[in-house]
Write a protein that holds these residues in place. Structure first.
Motif, short mmCIF file in Angstrom:
data_model
loop_
_atom_site.label_atom_id
_atom_site.label_comp_id
_atom_site.label_asym_id
_atom_site.label_seq_id
_atom_site.Cartn_x
_atom_site.Cartn_y
_atom_site.Cartn_z
N ARG A 411 0.81 -1.22 0.00
CA ARG A 411 0.00 0.00 0.00
C ARG A 411 0.85 1.28 0.00
O ARG A 411 0.33 2.37 -0.10
CB ARG A 411 -0.93 0.01 1.22
N LEU A 412 2.19 1.11 0.11
CA LEU A 412 3.05 2.30 0.17
C LEU A 412 3.10 3.01 -1.19
O LEU A 412 2.89 2.39 -2.24
CB LEU A 412 4.47 1.89 0.57
N ALA A 413 3.39 4.31 -1.14
CA ALA A 413 3.53 5.08 -2.39
C ALA A 413 4.91 4.80 -2.99
O ALA A 413 5.93 4.88 -2.29
CB ALA A 413 3.38 6.56 -2.10
N ILE A 414 4.92 4.48 -4.27
CA ILE A 414 6.17 4.07 -4.92
C ILE A 414 6.35 4.85 -6.22
O ILE A 414 5.38 5.05 -6.96
CB ILE A 414 6.11 2.57 -5.28
N ARG A 415 7.59 5.29 -6.46
CA ARG A 415 7.89 5.87 -7.77
C ARG A 415 8.79 4.88 -8.51
O ARG A 415 9.84 4.49 -8.00
CB ARG A 415 8.62 7.21 -7.61
N HIS A 416 8.35 4.49 -9.69
CA HIS A 416 9.06 3.46 -10.47
C HIS A 416 9.19 4.01 -11.89
O HIS A 416 8.41 3.67 -12.78
CB HIS A 416 8.22 2.17 -10.42
N PRO A 417 10.20 4.84 -12.10
CA PRO A 417 10.25 5.61 -13.35
C PRO A 417 10.40 4.76 -14.61
O PRO A 417 10.00 5.20 -15.69
CB PRO A 417 11.46 6.53 -13.17
N THR A 418 10.97 3.55 -14.51
CA THR A 418 11.21 2.78 -15.73
C THR A 418 10.16 1.69 -15.97
O THR A 418 10.30 0.88 -16.88
CB THR A 418 12.62 2.14 -15.69
N SER A 419 9.11 1.68 -15.14
CA SER A 419 8.06 0.67 -15.31
C SER A 419 7.36 0.82 -16.66
O SER A 419 7.11 1.94 -17.11
CB SER A 419 7.06 0.87 -14.16
N TRP A 420 7.04 -0.28 -17.30
CA TRP A 420 6.28 -0.20 -18.55
C TRP A 420 5.52 -1.49 -18.79
O TRP A 420 5.81 -2.50 -18.16
CB TRP A 420 7.17 0.14 -19.75
N SER A 421 4.55 -1.43 -19.69
CA SER A 421 3.74 -2.61 -19.96
C SER A 421 3.93 -3.04 -21.41
O SER A 421 3.49 -2.34 -22.32
CB SER A 421 2.27 -2.30 -19.71
N PRO A 422 4.59 -4.19 -21.63
CA PRO A 422 4.77 -4.66 -23.01
C PRO A 422 3.41 -4.96 -23.65
O PRO A 422 2.51 -5.42 -22.98
CB PRO A 422 5.56 -5.97 -22.83
N ARG A 423 3.28 -4.66 -24.94
CA ARG A 423 2.03 -5.00 -25.65
C ARG A 423 2.35 -5.82 -26.88
O ARG A 423 3.37 -5.67 -27.46
CB ARG A 423 1.31 -3.72 -26.09
#
Ligand SMILES: Cc1cc2nc3c(=O)[nH]c(=O)nc-3n(C[C@H](O)[C@H](O)[C@H](O)COP(=O)(O)O)c2cc1C
Length: 423
Positions: A411-423
Motif C-alpha cells: 500500500r506504500l507510495a512508490i515511484r518506479h520511473p522505468t516501469s512499462w507494460s509490453p504489448r
C-alpha cells in the motif's frame, strides 16, 4: 561520523535480527565476525572475486552479450523510490503463505545449474541453508546434487525446476518429474526462457568447459585460489548428479564427459504451451512457469494450468535486450495477480530490493547469484549468511517505511520511473 564510530548504528544493526531488544553488533562468535566482515552483498562480491578462480567468478557474475541485461536489472531496481510512512510502530511480520505452506520470509533460492562451478558442492549447501532458514529452494535439472539427496536435506522446502529433454516423448523429463514427486518436492517450476543456449562471452574467453579441460592457465588459476581448489578436492561431486543415470555407459558409471555430452545433445531450455499442459497433467502439486516477462505469456501460463508465474529475465543471462524484470512486474501482476501467485527474481542484491519487488506485487522474491556469491565469498556458510542478510535488511526496510506486514508494503507510495507494460 564514520559508520564504525556511530554508536547508534552499532546498536541498531542487531535489533531487526532478533526482533527484540537492542544489542551491540560486537562479539567474537563466527557469526558476529561474518556480520562485520560482510555487512552487505557488495562485500561478499568483492571477496568472491578475490577467492574464486576467474572462470568460476565470471560464470556466476556474467550474463549474455555485453552484460546489459544484468546492468538494466540493477539500474531499474536502484531507481525505485518508496515513500516511508511514520507513526506505525510494532513488530514486523514477514510471514507469507505460498502454495498452501507458510514461510517465515518471502525469500527463496533460485535454481542455478552447474552450481558446482561457483562453489564445489553448492547444491547441498543451498539445501542446508533452505532447511535452516526456512526458505524454499528451487533445485535445477543441472544441479550438483540429486533431487533425492537434496530432499533428504531440506524436505518440503524443496522445489524442482525442469529443463525439458524432448527425445522419446520426454522420457527423461517425465522421469525427472516423477522423481521430484516421489522425493516430495512441493512445486514444479517449468523454465521457458532458455529456448537456446545463449552466448556468454566471459565463459568463452575463459575457455570454460564441462568437464574441465586441463591447461597451464587453469592450473595457475587453481593454484592461486586455494580455498576454491581445496573445496573442489574435498567434495568430488559429479556436476550433473540428476542426469548420470540416463547416460548409457558400457562399464557402469558414465564419465563426466559422457554426461556433459548427453546434456549438450538432449536438453532444451524452452517448452511449448502444449508441453506445459502435458507436464501440468502429470504433476499433482503446484506448478510455476518461470521466465515470464510479457503479460500475455503470464495469461497463457495460467490458462495452461499454472498456479504461479515467476517474473524473471534469467538474471540477464539469456537476452541482452530483455527488459529489466522489475520493470514489467507491475504489468504482469495487473494481468494475472488475481488468478495466480506472482513470484520474482533478477537483480536482487539486498533486502531493500526484496521490499521493492514485494511492494510492486510479487508474493515472494528469489535470488540466484546472491546465494552463490555468498558461498564463493565466505565459503560453506556463506549462503546462510546471505539468507540472514536479506532477511534482516528486509525487516529493516519494512520497519523504516512503516509497513509492518507484506500487505502494508504493497500500500506504500512508490515511484518506479522505468516501469512499462509490453504489448
Ligand atoms: C550460475 C547460474 C546458473 C543458472 N542456472 C539456471 C538453471 O539451470 N535454470 C534456471 O531456470 N535458471 C537458472 N539461472 C537463473 C536463475 O534461476 C535466476 O533466474 C537468476 O539468477 C536471477 O537473477 P540474479 O542472479 O540476479 O538473482 C541461473 C543463474 C545463474 C547465476
Amino acid at each position: 561520523m564514520s559508520r564504525r564510530a556511530d554508536p547508534l548504528h552499532a546498536l541498531t544493526w542487531r535489533t531487526t535480527r532478533s526482533g527484540a531488544g537492542w544489542g551491540p553488533a560486537s562479539g567474537r562468535t563466527p557469526e558476529a565476525l561474518r556480520r562485520r566482515r560482510f555487512p552487505t552483498m557488495t562485500d561478499l562480491e568483492r571477496a568472491a572475486r578475490r577467492r574464486s578462480p576467474r572462470f568460476a567468478f565470471d560464470f556466476v557474475d556474467g550474463g549474455t552479450g555485453d552484460d546489459r541485461g544484468g546492468a538494466r536489472n540493477r539500474a531499474a531496481l536502484d531507481g525505485i523510490e518508496i515513500v516511508p510512512r511514520y507513526g506505525r510502530i510494532g513488530t514486523v511480520d514477514t510471514g507469507v503463505e505460498l502454495f498452501g505452506r507458510r514461510y517465515e520470509v518471502p525469500i527463496g533460492i533460485a535454481p542455478t545449474g552447474n552450481d558446482g562451478v561457483a562453489w564445489p558442492d553448492a547444491s547441498r549447501r543451498l539445501a542446508g541453508t533452505a532447511a535452516a532458514a526456512g526458505l524454499p529452494y528451487v533445485t535445477g535439472t543441472l544441479a550438483s546434487a540429486s533431487i533425492e539427496d537434496l530432499a533428504a536435506i531440506c524436505g518440503e522446502r524443496l522445489w524442482f525446476q525442469l529443463y525439458g529433454m524432448p527425445r522419446d516423448e520426454h522420457r527423461v523429463s517425465i522421469d525427472l518429474v516423477r522423481r521430484a514427486e516421489v522425493a516430495g518436492a512441493q512445486v514444479l517450476v517449468l523454465a521457458l526462457d532458455a529456448p537456446v543456449r545463449s552466448k556468454r562471452p566471459r565463459d568463452l574467453r575463459n575457455g570454460l568447459s564441462v568437464p574441465f579441460r586441463p591447461s597451464p592457465r587453469l592450473g595457475v588459476q587453481l593454484a592461486l585460489h586455494p580455498a576454491w581448489t581445496r573445496a573442489a578436492l574435498r567434495s568430488r561431486v559429479p556436476l550433473f548428479a540428476n542426469i548420470a543415470r540416463y547416460v548409457d555407459a558400457p562399464d557402469g558409471e558414465p564419465d563426466l564427459g559422457a554426461v556433459a555430452g548427453f546434456v549438450q545433445r538432449e536438453l532444451r531450455g524452452g517448452l511449448s504451451w502444449d508441453e506445459v499442459r502435458r507436464f501440468r497433467a502429470i504433476w499433482p502439486r503446484s506448478l510455476v512457469v518461470k521466465g515470464i516477462l510479457h503479460p500475455d505469456d503470464a495469461r497463457a501460463a495460467v490458462d495452461a494450468g499454472a498456479d504461479g508465474v515467476l517474473v524473471s529475465n534469467h538474471g540477464g543471462r539469456q537476452s541482452d535486450a530483455a527488459p529489466a524484470a522489475i520493470d514489467v512486474l507491475p504489468a504482469v501482476t495487473e494481468a494475472v495477480g488475481d488468478r495466480c501467485t506472482v513470484l520474482f527474481d533478477s537483480g536482487i542484491r539486498s533486502g531493500l530490493d526484496v521490499a521493492r519487488a514485494l511492494a510492486l506485487g510479487a508474493r515472494a522474491v528469489f535470488s540466484g547469484r546472491g546465494f552463490l556469491t555468498g558461498l564463493a565469498g565466505a565459503g560453506d556458510v556463506g549462503a546462510a549468511h546471505v539468507a540472514e542478510l536479506l532477511t534482516e535488511e528486509l525487516r529493516t526496510a519494512m520497519a523504516q517505511h512503516g509497513a509492518l506486514d507484506l500487505a502494508a508494503l504493497r500500500r506504500l507510495a512508490i515511484r518506479h520511473p522505468t516501469s512499462w507494460s509490453p504489448r
